[in-house]
Design a protein around this motif. Structure first.
Motif, PDB file in Angstrom:
ATOM      1  N   TYR A  26       5.267  -4.964  -8.494  1.00  0.00           N
ATOM      2  CA  TYR A  26       4.787  -5.818  -9.407  1.00  0.00           C
ATOM      3  C   TYR A  26       3.477  -6.907  -8.688  1.00  0.00           C
ATOM      4  O   TYR A  26       3.920  -7.712  -7.655  1.00  0.00           O
ATOM      5  CB  TYR A  26       5.986  -6.568 -10.028  1.00  0.00           C
ATOM      6  N   LYS A  27       2.399  -6.837  -9.458  1.00  0.00           N
ATOM      7  CA  LYS A  27       1.345  -7.831  -9.190  1.00  0.00           C
ATOM      8  C   LYS A  27       1.272  -7.617  -7.545  1.00  0.00           C
ATOM      9  O   LYS A  27       0.968  -8.691  -6.804  1.00  0.00           O
ATOM     10  CB  LYS A  27       1.599  -9.300  -9.497  1.00  0.00           C
ATOM     11  N   LYS A  28       1.202  -6.435  -7.039  1.00  0.00           N
ATOM     12  CA  LYS A  28       0.870  -6.482  -5.356  1.00  0.00           C
ATOM     13  C   LYS A  28      -0.574  -6.752  -5.014  1.00  0.00           C
ATOM     14  O   LYS A  28      -0.773  -7.215  -4.022  1.00  0.00           O
ATOM     15  CB  LYS A  28       1.212  -4.940  -5.180  1.00  0.00           C
ATOM     16  N   GLU A  29      -1.519  -6.934  -6.348  1.00  0.00           N
ATOM     17  CA  GLU A  29      -2.706  -7.467  -5.956  1.00  0.00           C
ATOM     18  C   GLU A  29      -2.859  -8.875  -5.507  1.00  0.00           C
ATOM     19  O   GLU A  29      -3.604  -9.185  -4.621  1.00  0.00           O
ATOM     20  CB  GLU A  29      -3.817  -7.200  -6.996  1.00  0.00           C
ATOM     21  N   GLU A  30      -1.902  -9.632  -5.980  1.00  0.00           N
ATOM     22  CA  GLU A  30      -1.874 -11.130  -5.563  1.00  0.00           C
ATOM     23  C   GLU A  30      -1.252 -11.309  -3.989  1.00  0.00           C
ATOM     24  O   GLU A  30      -2.035 -12.051  -3.321  1.00  0.00           O
ATOM     25  CB  GLU A  30      -0.872 -11.772  -6.435  1.00  0.00           C
ATOM     26  N   TYR A  31      -0.581 -10.301  -3.763  1.00  0.00           N
ATOM     27  CA  TYR A  31      -0.201 -10.360  -2.320  1.00  0.00           C
ATOM     28  C   TYR A  31      -1.428  -9.982  -1.451  1.00  0.00           C
ATOM     29  O   TYR A  31      -1.501 -10.493  -0.467  1.00  0.00           O
ATOM     30  CB  TYR A  31       1.254  -9.336  -2.076  1.00  0.00           C
ATOM     31  N   LEU A  32      -2.041  -8.782  -1.805  1.00  0.00           N
ATOM     32  CA  LEU A  32      -3.149  -8.146  -0.998  1.00  0.00           C
ATOM     33  C   LEU A  32      -4.336  -9.304  -0.938  1.00  0.00           C
ATOM     34  O   LEU A  32      -4.735  -9.641   0.088  1.00  0.00           O
ATOM     35  CB  LEU A  32      -3.554  -6.949  -1.769  1.00  0.00           C
ATOM     36  N   ALA A  33      -4.340 -10.136  -2.145  1.00  0.00           N
ATOM     37  CA  ALA A  33      -5.492 -11.113  -1.953  1.00  0.00           C
ATOM     38  C   ALA A  33      -5.168 -12.277  -1.020  1.00  0.00           C
ATOM     39  O   ALA A  33      -6.002 -12.659  -0.321  1.00  0.00           O
ATOM     40  CB  ALA A  33      -5.563 -11.521  -3.402  1.00  0.00           C
ATOM     41  N   ARG A  34      -3.862 -12.553  -0.949  1.00  0.00           N
ATOM     42  CA  ARG A  34      -3.327 -13.505   0.126  1.00  0.00           C
ATOM     43  C   ARG A  34      -3.569 -13.038   1.494  1.00  0.00           C
ATOM     44  O   ARG A  34      -4.068 -13.862   2.355  1.00  0.00           O
ATOM     45  CB  ARG A  34      -2.060 -14.000  -0.212  1.00  0.00           C
ATOM     46  N   LEU A  35      -3.046 -11.763   1.595  1.00  0.00           N
ATOM     47  CA  LEU A  35      -3.307 -11.040   2.886  1.00  0.00           C
ATOM     48  C   LEU A  35      -4.663 -11.200   3.567  1.00  0.00           C
ATOM     49  O   LEU A  35      -4.927 -11.268   4.561  1.00  0.00           O
ATOM     50  CB  LEU A  35      -2.710  -9.773   2.830  1.00  0.00           C
ATOM     51  N   ASP A  36      -5.529 -10.860   2.552  1.00  0.00           N
ATOM     52  CA  ASP A  36      -6.841 -10.665   2.923  1.00  0.00           C
ATOM     53  C   ASP A  36      -7.576 -11.898   3.565  1.00  0.00           C
ATOM     54  O   ASP A  36      -8.512 -11.897   4.216  1.00  0.00           O
ATOM     55  CB  ASP A  36      -7.759 -10.121   1.854  1.00  0.00           C
ATOM     56  N   LYS A  37      -7.124 -13.167   3.453  1.00  0.00           N
ATOM     57  CA  LYS A  37      -7.716 -14.293   3.990  1.00  0.00           C
ATOM     58  C   LYS A  37      -7.206 -14.508   5.439  1.00  0.00           C
ATOM     59  O   LYS A  37      -7.786 -15.467   6.050  1.00  0.00           O
ATOM     60  CB  LYS A  37      -6.941 -15.425   3.167  1.00  0.00           C
ATOM     61  N   VAL A  51       0.963  -1.127   0.011  1.00  0.00           N
ATOM     62  CA  VAL A  51       0.057   0.190   0.144  1.00  0.00           C
ATOM     63  C   VAL A  51       0.829   1.111  -0.060  1.00  0.00           C
ATOM     64  O   VAL A  51       1.420   1.561   1.136  1.00  0.00           O
ATOM     65  CB  VAL A  51      -0.809   0.157   1.309  1.00  0.00           C
ATOM     66  N   PRO A  52       1.156   1.679  -1.218  1.00  0.00           N
ATOM     67  CA  PRO A  52       2.518   2.621  -1.207  1.00  0.00           C
ATOM     68  C   PRO A  52       2.071   3.840  -0.802  1.00  0.00           C
ATOM     69  O   PRO A  52       0.838   4.293  -0.796  1.00  0.00           O
ATOM     70  CB  PRO A  52       2.917   2.871  -2.877  1.00  0.00           C
ATOM     71  N   PRO A  53       2.858   4.986  -0.519  1.00  0.00           N
ATOM     72  CA  PRO A  53       2.651   6.568   0.065  1.00  0.00           C
ATOM     73  C   PRO A  53       2.228   7.150  -0.993  1.00  0.00           C
ATOM     74  O   PRO A  53       1.520   8.129  -1.024  1.00  0.00           O
ATOM     75  CB  PRO A  53       3.649   6.920   0.714  1.00  0.00           C
ATOM     76  N   LYS A  54       2.390   6.853  -2.352  1.00  0.00           N
ATOM     77  CA  LYS A  54       2.348   7.711  -3.703  1.00  0.00           C
ATOM     78  C   LYS A  54       2.239   6.627  -5.058  1.00  0.00           C
ATOM     79  O   LYS A  54       2.851   5.539  -4.681  1.00  0.00           O
ATOM     80  CB  LYS A  54       2.871   8.472  -3.784  1.00  0.00           C
ATOM     81  N   ILE A  55       1.699   7.117  -5.784  1.00  0.00           N
ATOM     82  CA  ILE A  55       1.599   6.148  -7.066  1.00  0.00           C
ATOM     83  C   ILE A  55       3.041   6.768  -7.641  1.00  0.00           C
ATOM     84  O   ILE A  55       3.266   7.882  -8.101  1.00  0.00           O
ATOM     85  CB  ILE A  55       0.616   6.729  -8.196  1.00  0.00           C
ATOM     86  N   SER A  56       3.784   5.613  -8.184  1.00  0.00           N
ATOM     87  CA  SER A  56       4.955   5.860  -8.755  1.00  0.00           C
ATOM     88  C   SER A  56       5.149   4.589  -9.680  1.00  0.00           C
ATOM     89  O   SER A  56       5.557   3.418  -8.945  1.00  0.00           O
ATOM     90  CB  SER A  56       5.942   5.800  -7.941  1.00  0.00           C
TER      91      SER A  56
END
Length: 273
Positions: free
Chosen positions: A197-208, A186-191
């Protein structure tokens, strides 16, 4: 007599019930990030020595964690100089690898990096870039997202790394977990240049999982704290960039209540002040 015994019993029952909700896990530690140490000038050594001296003056710190880009480029001589200063800490410390730290085709792969740290300080215990340590009822998981082949500022948490992380989150599902890594998800800004890369895959696992209290990172050289799905994402500024500072983090968890997280940026006094 019976009334006195009943009164004592009820008082003890109330006390035990209160204790059930007041016993807390508390941890206080420091995060130092993006030191970018080099031997090109005396400035990095001066700032790091000041930070170590200041950390040694702080009360009740359990440990210090360096969250990546500890050296400015993957040169063994930089790492050796960095370690000669860091090992003067009076408390344990832990190291995360960042994109500036390693280059497999050069002279400093991840394995070489960790081996060098362990050889220079026999008190350092972790043997891999992904590891777990425990303090005061908390479980800390260090997760590596750096690339040692063609390293750059884009982070990448590999599938095998995320599989390993999930195993740890399952294993310690009944413990409060704090994750330390270099690249924020969850970055402090868009860069685009510093994206994960593919941070959504990490977040999806974290959400479990519901046992993760906070994720601590650096990389962006920015101070940012954001809540996402009950996880506090902490990003911190670079030590080497003025105003030179590190972060003190205190976390308390109590059964039946949301975790309490306090952070403080600790600024160093430099010769120019």
């Amino acid at each position: 007599m019976k009334k006195s015994l009943l009164k004592i019993f009820l008082t003890l029952l109330v006390f035990l019930n209160i204790q059930n909700y007041t016993i807390a896990n508390v941890i206080k530690f420091a995060q130092v990030t993006d030191v970018h140490f080099s031997n090109k000038s005396p400035y990095p050594a001066e700032i790091l020595k000041k930070a170590i001296a200041d950390l040694n003056q702080q009360k009740d710190l359990s440990f210090v964690i360096f969250t990546g880009d500890n050296i400015d480029s993957p040169k063994p001589e930089y790492l050796k100089s960095f370690m000669e200063i860091v090992k003067n800490l009076d408390i344990p410390y832990y190291i995360v690898i960042g994109n500036h730290d390693v280059f497999k085709n050069g002279n400093l792969s991840k394995a070489q990096y960790i081996e060098t740290v362990r050889n220079l300080d026999s008190a350092y215990k972790p043997k891999n870039q992904n590891y777990v340590f425990k303090k005061n009822g908390f479980v800390f998981i260090v997760v590596d997202g750096a690339k040692e082949i063609i390293p750059n500022a884009v982070g990448y948490y590999r599938k095998d790394t995320l599989d390993w992380l999930e195993k740890q989150l399952t294993k310690y599902k009944n413990k409060p977990v704090i994750i330390a890594q270099h690249y924020p998800i969850v970055p402090p800004k868009i860069s685009q240049s510093h994206e994960t890369y593919k941070k959504e895959e990490y977040l999806a696992r974290l959400d479990k999982y519901n046992n993760v209290v906070a994720i601590i990172s650096g990389h962006y050289h920015m101070n940012s704290e954001q809540m996402r799905n009950g996880v506090y994402h902490i990003s911190s500024p670079s030590l080497i960039v003025q105003p030179n500072c590190y972060k003190i983090i205190e976390i308390s968890t109590t059964k039946g209540f949301s975790p309490l997280i306090y952070t403080e940026l600790r600024a160093l006094t430099t010769t120019e002040d």
